[in-house]
Scaffold this active site. Structure first.
Site, PDB file in Angstrom:
ATOM      1  N   SER A 131      -1.168  -4.017 -10.143  1.00  0.00           N
ATOM      2  CA  SER A 131      -1.256  -5.442  -9.837  1.00  0.00           C
ATOM      3  C   SER A 131      -0.776  -6.276 -11.019  1.00  0.00           C
ATOM      4  CB  SER A 131      -2.702  -5.817  -9.483  1.00  0.00           C
ATOM      5  OG  SER A 131      -3.082  -5.231  -8.251  1.00  0.00           O
ATOM      6  N   PHE A 155       3.038   6.055  -8.086  1.00  0.00           N
ATOM      7  CA  PHE A 155       3.103   5.545  -6.709  1.00  0.00           C
ATOM      8  C   PHE A 155       4.545   5.189  -6.309  1.00  0.00           C
ATOM      9  CE2 PHE A 155      -1.260   3.868  -8.031  1.00  0.00           C
ATOM     10  CZ  PHE A 155      -1.926   4.974  -7.546  1.00  0.00           C
ATOM     11  N   GLN A 337     -10.107   0.503  19.121  1.00  0.00           N
ATOM     12  CA  GLN A 337     -11.218   0.065  19.969  1.00  0.00           C
ATOM     13  C   GLN A 337     -10.824   0.083  21.447  1.00  0.00           C
ATOM     14  OE1 GLN A 337     -13.815  -0.312  18.165  1.00  0.00           O
ATOM     15  NE2 GLN A 337     -15.344  -0.965  19.641  1.00  0.00           N
ATOM     16  N   GLY A 340     -10.857   3.512  22.684  1.00  0.00           N
ATOM     17  CA  GLY A 340     -12.171   4.144  22.675  1.00  0.00           C
ATOM     18  C   GLY A 340     -12.127   5.453  21.900  1.00  0.00           C
ATOM     19  N   GLY A 341     -12.854   6.453  22.380  1.00  0.00           N
ATOM     20  CA  GLY A 341     -12.886   7.738  21.694  1.00  0.00           C
ATOM     21  C   GLY A 341     -11.516   8.365  21.550  1.00  0.00           C
ATOM     22  N   GLU A 365       3.409  -3.183  -2.941  1.00  0.00           N
ATOM     23  CA  GLU A 365       4.220  -4.390  -3.172  1.00  0.00           C
ATOM     24  C   GLU A 365       3.350  -5.628  -3.245  1.00  0.00           C
ATOM     25  OE1 GLU A 365       7.916  -4.622  -1.116  1.00  0.00           O
ATOM     26  OE2 GLU A 365       8.033  -2.444  -0.957  1.00  0.00           O
TER      27      GLU A 365
END
Length: 386
Positions: A131, A155, A337, A340-341, A365
């Site tokens: 950063s 990285f 969501q 679901g599963g 970035e």
């Protein structure tokens, strides 16, 4: 700025067909094996995908910023490994040369990058310069007609397979911050440069990332980008302002893909005697996601057009990257969501993979928090605040 609508439409149609017909069937295999088949990379080379943003006089397509982000939104409607394989050449891996390279440097490297013979990578981040990007500790000491580079980069996307590194190093001893930094092109065959093993990551299988080590690496002075010391940070900012819009587009494509998958699932999955897509709480998630995708796309296109007009886009680029990366994360969460599963289990859907893949967007970035600070700083500066 769109130069030739028919030509761009043909390119977008080609990208769309490649993503759906060639890439989507390979995604699970690449996630398992962590490697993109070489025949696919060769196909990307033949199609010219490595040279999208490289000027035409050096063998690329010379896409404008608006054209580039439109193509990126199509290409990224797939697992992240696809866009990452070509993305450093169409962004951070070549842009320093495009922006500030000498004519000799451009002629030497850009045509091979445009053809996909060379893969580029930007080696900026370090263990203590993330950063705080200006806290570069890698040094480049002048010795006759060469520089001796020492340091570690971290990285670095595509580092294990890159042929060229754009390296930011400190050429003026005793300087701090953004002064005394210079940019170099370093070929991976140069003695003293070494890429580490690819990291084990949360997601983005098939997109290798690793450290890069410079140990008394002897680089010709002819590889100093622009032939001038001390302007490396300015070069990096030119790269990042464009790349942040490019990356914002690359965040928007996966969001489009995830929402399409989720909507298709909700039309087929039945509960209580009807498709779950009929339930208003799921419809609210669809509405929120579609609205945010539209907002991101609109922001990115406006910023891209401004850059093509020659305007200062530092603020707009930062806002695009911040909003689009956060938006993509929210769409990913809603998609799980809505599934679901089945959204959590890799055996039943690709959503869990996308969920892992896109988490990185909010980190690289510039983290979202760094962009918040940058946006506030630029806005307050524009208002005359100290």
């Amino acid at each position: 700025m769109i130069r030739d609508t028919a030509r761009l439409d043909a390119l977008l149609a080609d990208i769309r067909a490649f993503v759906r017909e060639r890439w989507h069937p390979l995604e699970d295999r690449i996630d398992r094996e962590g490697v993109i088949p070489e025949e696919v990379v060769d196909e990307l080379r033949r199609k010219g995908y490595f040279g999208w943003s490289i000027p035409e006089q050096y063998g690329g397509l010379g896409l404008t910023t608006e054209e580039l982000v439109l193509c990126a939104m199509e290409l990224s409607q797939a697992s992240v490994a696809l866009r990452a394989r070509v993305g450093t050449n169409t962004g951070i891996g070549s842009e320093a040369l495009v922006a500030d390279g000498t004519e000799e440097q451009k002629q030497r490297w850009l045509p091979r990058m445009a053809r996909g013979e060379f893969t580029g990578a930007l080696a900026l981040t370090e263990p203590d310069a993330g950063s705080e990007a200006t806290n570069v500790q890698t040094t480049a000491r002048r010795e006759g007609d060469h520089y001796i580079l020492n340091g570690t980069k971290r990285f670095i996307t595509n580092a294990p397979l890159a042929d060229l590194y754009t390296v930011i190093a400190r050429t003026e001893e005793g300087t701090r911050g953004n002064t005394g930094l210079s940019a170099f092109i370093v070929e991976r065959t140069t003695p003293g440069v070494r890429a580490g093993d690819a990291y084990r990551k949360m997601g983005q299988a098939g997109s290798p990332v690793s450290d890069v080590y410079f140990e008394n690496c002897r680089v010709s002075a002819a590889n100093l980008i622009g032939g001038k010391e001390g302007v490396g940070f300015q070069t990096v900012m030119k790269v990042l302002n464009k790349q942040r819009m490019h990356l914002a587009a690359l965040c928007t494509g996966p969001a489009i893909r995830m929402l399409d998958l989720a909507i298709d699932h909700t039309q087929k999955r039945t509960q209580f005697g009807q498709p779950v897509g009929n339930f208003q709480l799921l419809q609210a998630m669809v509405a929120d996601s579609q609205t945010e995708i539209y907002a991101a796309r609109s922001m990115i296109l406006e910023a891209a057009r401004a850059r093509d007009r020659g305007e200062d886009v530092a603020l707009a680029a930062s806002m695009c990257k911040f909003f689009a990366s956060e938006m993509c994360g929210r769409v990913a969460d809603r998609a799980v969501q809505m599934f679901g599963g089945s959204g959590y289990v890799a055996d039943f859907s690709p959503i869990e993979r996308y969920y892992r893949d896109v988490r990185l967007f909010r980190l690289y970035e510039g983290t979202s928090q760094i962009h918040q600070l940058n946006i506030a700083k630029l806005v307050l500066r524009g208002k005359g605040a100290s």
